[in-house]
Design a protein around this motif. Structure first.
Motif, PDB file in Angstrom:
ATOM      1  N   THR A  43       0.843  -1.189   0.000  1.00 45.88           N
ATOM      2  CA  THR A  43       0.000   0.000   0.000  1.00 45.88           C
ATOM      3  C   THR A  43       0.879   1.239   0.000  1.00 45.88           C
ATOM      4  N   VAL A  44       0.668   2.115  -0.952  1.00 46.29           N
ATOM      5  CA  VAL A  44       1.381   3.388  -1.022  1.00 46.29           C
ATOM      6  C   VAL A  44       0.404   4.476  -0.611  1.00 46.29           C
ATOM      7  N   TRP A  45       0.673   5.154   0.494  1.00 45.24           N
ATOM      8  CA  TRP A  45      -0.286   6.115   1.025  1.00 45.24           C
ATOM      9  C   TRP A  45      -0.216   7.428   0.266  1.00 45.24           C
ATOM     10  N   GLU A  46      -1.381   7.905  -0.130  1.00 44.62           N
ATOM     11  CA  GLU A  46      -1.436   9.155  -0.878  1.00 44.62           C
ATOM     12  C   GLU A  46      -2.813   9.778  -0.745  1.00 44.62           C
ATOM     13  N   GLU A  47      -2.927  11.037  -1.094  1.00 36.06           N
ATOM     14  CA  GLU A  47      -4.198  11.734  -1.099  1.00 36.06           C
ATOM     15  C   GLU A  47      -4.480  12.233  -2.505  1.00 36.06           C
ATOM     16  N   ASN A  48      -5.744  12.520  -2.790  1.00 30.30           N
ATOM     17  CA  ASN A  48      -6.111  13.131  -4.061  1.00 30.30           C
ATOM     18  C   ASN A  48      -7.159  14.198  -3.795  1.00 30.30           C
ATOM     19  N   GLU A  49      -7.543  14.903  -4.856  1.00 32.59           N
ATOM     20  CA  GLU A  49      -8.410  16.061  -4.674  1.00 32.59           C
ATOM     21  C   GLU A  49      -9.824  15.728  -4.227  1.00 32.59           C
ATOM     22  N   TYR A  50     -10.202  14.468  -4.261  1.00 32.88           N
ATOM     23  CA  TYR A  50     -11.528  14.073  -3.784  1.00 32.88           C
ATOM     24  C   TYR A  50     -11.487  13.473  -2.383  1.00 32.88           C
ATOM     25  N   THR A  51     -10.295  13.263  -1.832  1.00 28.21           N
ATOM     26  CA  THR A  51     -10.174  12.615  -0.537  1.00 28.21           C
ATOM     27  C   THR A  51     -10.990  13.344   0.523  1.00 28.21           C
ATOM     28  N   ASP A  52     -10.985  14.667   0.487  1.00 28.70           N
ATOM     29  CA  ASP A  52     -11.703  15.474   1.476  1.00 28.70           C
ATOM     30  C   ASP A  52     -12.701  16.395   0.781  1.00 28.70           C
ATOM     31  N   PHE A  53     -13.376  15.874  -0.210  1.00 33.17           N
ATOM     32  CA  PHE A  53     -14.263  16.669  -1.064  1.00 33.17           C
ATOM     33  C   PHE A  53     -15.303  17.444  -0.256  1.00 33.17           C
ATOM     34  N   TYR A  54     -15.972  16.769   0.651  1.00 31.79           N
ATOM     35  CA  TYR A  54     -17.028  17.429   1.435  1.00 31.79           C
ATOM     36  C   TYR A  54     -16.441  18.296   2.544  1.00 31.79           C
ATOM     37  N   TYR A  55     -15.339  17.850   3.133  1.00 27.13           N
ATOM     38  CA  TYR A  55     -14.656  18.626   4.174  1.00 27.13           C
ATOM     39  C   TYR A  55     -14.303  20.024   3.659  1.00 27.13           C
ATOM     40  N   ARG A  56     -13.834  20.121   2.450  1.00 32.19           N
ATOM     41  CA  ARG A  56     -13.380  21.401   1.903  1.00 32.19           C
ATOM     42  C   ARG A  56     -14.503  22.421   1.774  1.00 32.19           C
ATOM     43  N   GLN A  57     -15.731  21.954   1.802  1.00 33.60           N
ATOM     44  CA  GLN A  57     -16.861  22.855   1.625  1.00 33.60           C
ATOM     45  C   GLN A  57     -17.453  23.347   2.954  1.00 33.60           C
ATOM     46  N   LEU A  58     -16.786  23.023   4.065  1.00 32.63           N
ATOM     47  CA  LEU A  58     -17.218  23.481   5.376  1.00 32.63           C
ATOM     48  C   LEU A  58     -16.527  24.779   5.759  1.00 32.63           C
ATOM     49  N   ASP A  59     -17.117  25.512   6.707  1.00 30.32           N
ATOM     50  CA  ASP A  59     -16.427  26.691   7.227  1.00 30.32           C
ATOM     51  C   ASP A  59     -15.474  26.252   8.342  1.00 30.32           C
ATOM     52  N   ASN A  60     -14.688  27.171   8.887  1.00 34.17           N
ATOM     53  CA  ASN A  60     -13.633  26.797   9.832  1.00 34.17           C
ATOM     54  C   ASN A  60     -14.138  26.101  11.094  1.00 34.17           C
ATOM     55  N   PRO A  61     -15.191  26.603  11.767  1.00 31.98           N
ATOM     56  CA  PRO A  61     -15.690  25.872  12.944  1.00 31.98           C
ATOM     57  C   PRO A  61     -16.165  24.464  12.589  1.00 31.98           C
ATOM     58  N   GLU A  62     -16.789  24.326  11.439  1.00 35.33           N
ATOM     59  CA  GLU A  62     -17.264  23.010  11.004  1.00 35.33           C
ATOM     60  C   GLU A  62     -16.097  22.087  10.702  1.00 35.33           C
ATOM     61  N   LYS A  63     -15.037  22.620  10.108  1.00 37.37           N
ATOM     62  CA  LYS A  63     -13.850  21.814   9.838  1.00 37.37           C
ATOM     63  C   LYS A  63     -13.203  21.330  11.131  1.00 37.37           C
ATOM     64  N   LYS A  64     -13.191  22.199  12.162  1.00 37.67           N
ATOM     65  CA  LYS A  64     -12.618  21.790  13.446  1.00 37.67           C
ATOM     66  C   LYS A  64     -13.422  20.642  14.048  1.00 37.67           C
ATOM     67  N   ALA A  65     -14.741  20.755  13.970  1.00 35.21           N
ATOM     68  CA  ALA A  65     -15.588  19.678  14.492  1.00 35.21           C
ATOM     69  C   ALA A  65     -15.358  18.394  13.697  1.00 35.21           C
ATOM     70  N   TYR A  66     -15.270  18.517  12.383  1.00 35.86           N
ATOM     71  CA  TYR A  66     -15.004  17.367  11.504  1.00 35.86           C
ATOM     72  C   TYR A  66     -13.709  16.681  11.913  1.00 35.86           C
ATOM     73  N   ARG A  67     -12.658  17.472  12.127  1.00 34.97           N
ATOM     74  CA  ARG A  67     -11.362  16.888  12.459  1.00 34.97           C
ATOM     75  C   ARG A  67     -11.387  16.176  13.810  1.00 34.97           C
ATOM     76  N   ARG A  68     -12.119  16.750  14.770  1.00 36.67           N
ATOM     77  CA  ARG A  68     -12.243  16.091  16.070  1.00 36.67           C
ATOM     78  C   ARG A  68     -12.975  14.753  15.922  1.00 36.67           C
ATOM     79  N   MET A  69     -14.054  14.763  15.145  1.00 33.29           N
ATOM     80  CA  MET A  69     -14.824  13.531  14.958  1.00 33.29           C
ATOM     81  C   MET A  69     -14.024  12.513  14.154  1.00 33.29           C
TER      82      MET A  69
END
Length: 390
Positions: free
Chosen positions: A42-68
């Motif tokens: 397994t070669v670990w990598e990211e792509n532009e869809y990896t966090d597709f929905y995350y990118r559309q959140l505002d900063n407080p929402e992103k912080k909550a997302y990251r905690r969860m």
């Protein structure tokens, strides 16, 4: 997701012809893997869809997302949050669920409120979830290990599409049908399971993919995928590729009318939801999606079964070439417009029955009788035909 209602494949009666007589987060800690086909590497990598929905959140929402997200990775049942409005929580929770289908246990949750703010979320993670997660991961990696060596991303997508369709039965009563366990473990699922399993396989293969939700033309809730190849986006609906419409017929070929298609093809029957609809809460216009405009990956073009217009000679040559090569089952015809499709239906099967004239050319092979059955999907300008002879 409710039971799928694909563009219906209409099945025609048998017609016998006797020849003797007349025929996939910036700032997030999670990593995604690209599993090398044919190995366990397994070669670990990211792509532009990896966090597709995350990118559309505002900063407080992103912080909550990251905690969860961190809580899910550590298999925590309780995650403390910095106080956040319920609307923002549902956005973050929805984004997490859509970005990470592998965390199947977070579909159910309870929240703790304090002064109208969400301060804690609890997930029903149990020891059995860990074992099921391991089994899902191993089953998915086994699929990749069996992939054709040297396959392109397009070929990998088709391989995933075919594998899910060929190994999973659509069952509206499937256990865990709303998540990917139903596909990898019990082999009985519904559209949400199909879409999440397809997304997970693409993620392991390093192919950008997301799950999208919406409704069908019958106003039935549905789920499917968007993928990215090169600079272009395409729609894939694995569920509608499954020939459940032909369960009681011999016309059971895989349907590629919903594989790597543009907006113009999909939106005849599908409508995207941009909303969060969760726990009796609807938040409108949360997520947006890029356009899918490229039609160069039309599967039927690649196999020579696509006809921009209906011309008798072209269709006759295509059918006879396949017949001579022994291709008698699942002869597919895809037309570039509704007008061309209607012309083909009339001339071949309804009015002139020109298909019978074509099939009579097979007499030179010593055939005593020929029969055929055909199905059609008007929404897709698609016809499929089976030939039998003796």
């Amino acid at each position: 997701m409710g039971r799928k209602q694909p563009g219906k494949l209409n099945i025609a009666v048998w017609i016998v012809l006797c020849a003797m007589i007349l025929g996939l987060c910036s700032g997030c800690s999670v990593s995604f893997g690209k599993l090398v086909p044919g190995s366990s590497q397994t070669v670990w990598e990211e792509n532009e869809y990896t966090d597709f929905y995350y990118r559309q959140l505002d900063n407080p929402e992103k912080k909550a997302y990251r905690r969860m997200l961190s809580g899910c990775e550590k298999r925590k049942t309780r995650v403390l949050l910095k106080p956040i409005s319920s609307e923002s929580f549902y956005k973050a929770q929805g984004a997490l669920m859509y970005d990470h289908p592998e965390f199947f246990w977070i579909r159910s949750f309870t929240i703790r409120m304090m002064a109208d703010q969400v301060v804690q979320v609890t997930y029903p993670y149990e020891p059995s979830c860990g074992e099921q997660f391991r089994q899902v991961e191993e089953a998915a990696k086994a699929v990749l290990r069996r992939a054709p060596s040297g396959a392109s991303d397009y070929e990998m997508l088709k391989y995933f599409y075919d594998t899910i369709i060929e190994t999973v039965d659509y069952d509206s009563d499937a256990e865990n049908g709303q998540d990917l366990r139903s596909v990898f473990l019990t082999k009985r699922s519904v559209c949400a399971g199909y879409a999440k399993a397809f997304q997970y396989l693409c993620t392991l293969a390093g192919i950008p993919c997301i799950t999208v939700r919406g409704t069908t033309s019958d106003n039935i809730s549905h789920a499917w995928n968007m993928v990215k190849l090169g600079d272009q986006n395409y729609w894939v609906d694995t569920t509608w590729g499954d020939p459940v419409y032909a369960q009681e017929t011999e016309l059971n070929n895989i349907n590629y009318n919903y594989f790597c298609v543009p907006d113009g093809d999909l939106f005849r029957t599908h409508t995207i939801s941009h909303n969060i609809d969760m726990d009796q809460t609807v938040i409108e216009n949360v997520f947006s999606f890029p356009e899918c405009t490229d039609d160069s990956l039309n599967y039927y073009q690649t196999i020579g079964a696509y006809f921009e217009t209906y011309q008798r000679g072209e269709v006759e040559r295509y059918l006879m070439e396949n017949l001579k090569n022994g291709k008698l089952i699942g002869l597919e015809l895809k037309f570039g417009s509704a007008e061309a499709y209607q012309s083909a239906m009339w001339d071949l099967f309804t009015g002139n029955r020109y298909i019978e004239t074509i099939l009579l050319n097979y007499r030179s092979f010593g055939v005593s009788s020929i029969s055929y059955s055909y199905g059609f999907m008007e929404d897709c300008n698609y016809i499929v035909c089976n030939i039998h002879y003796r």
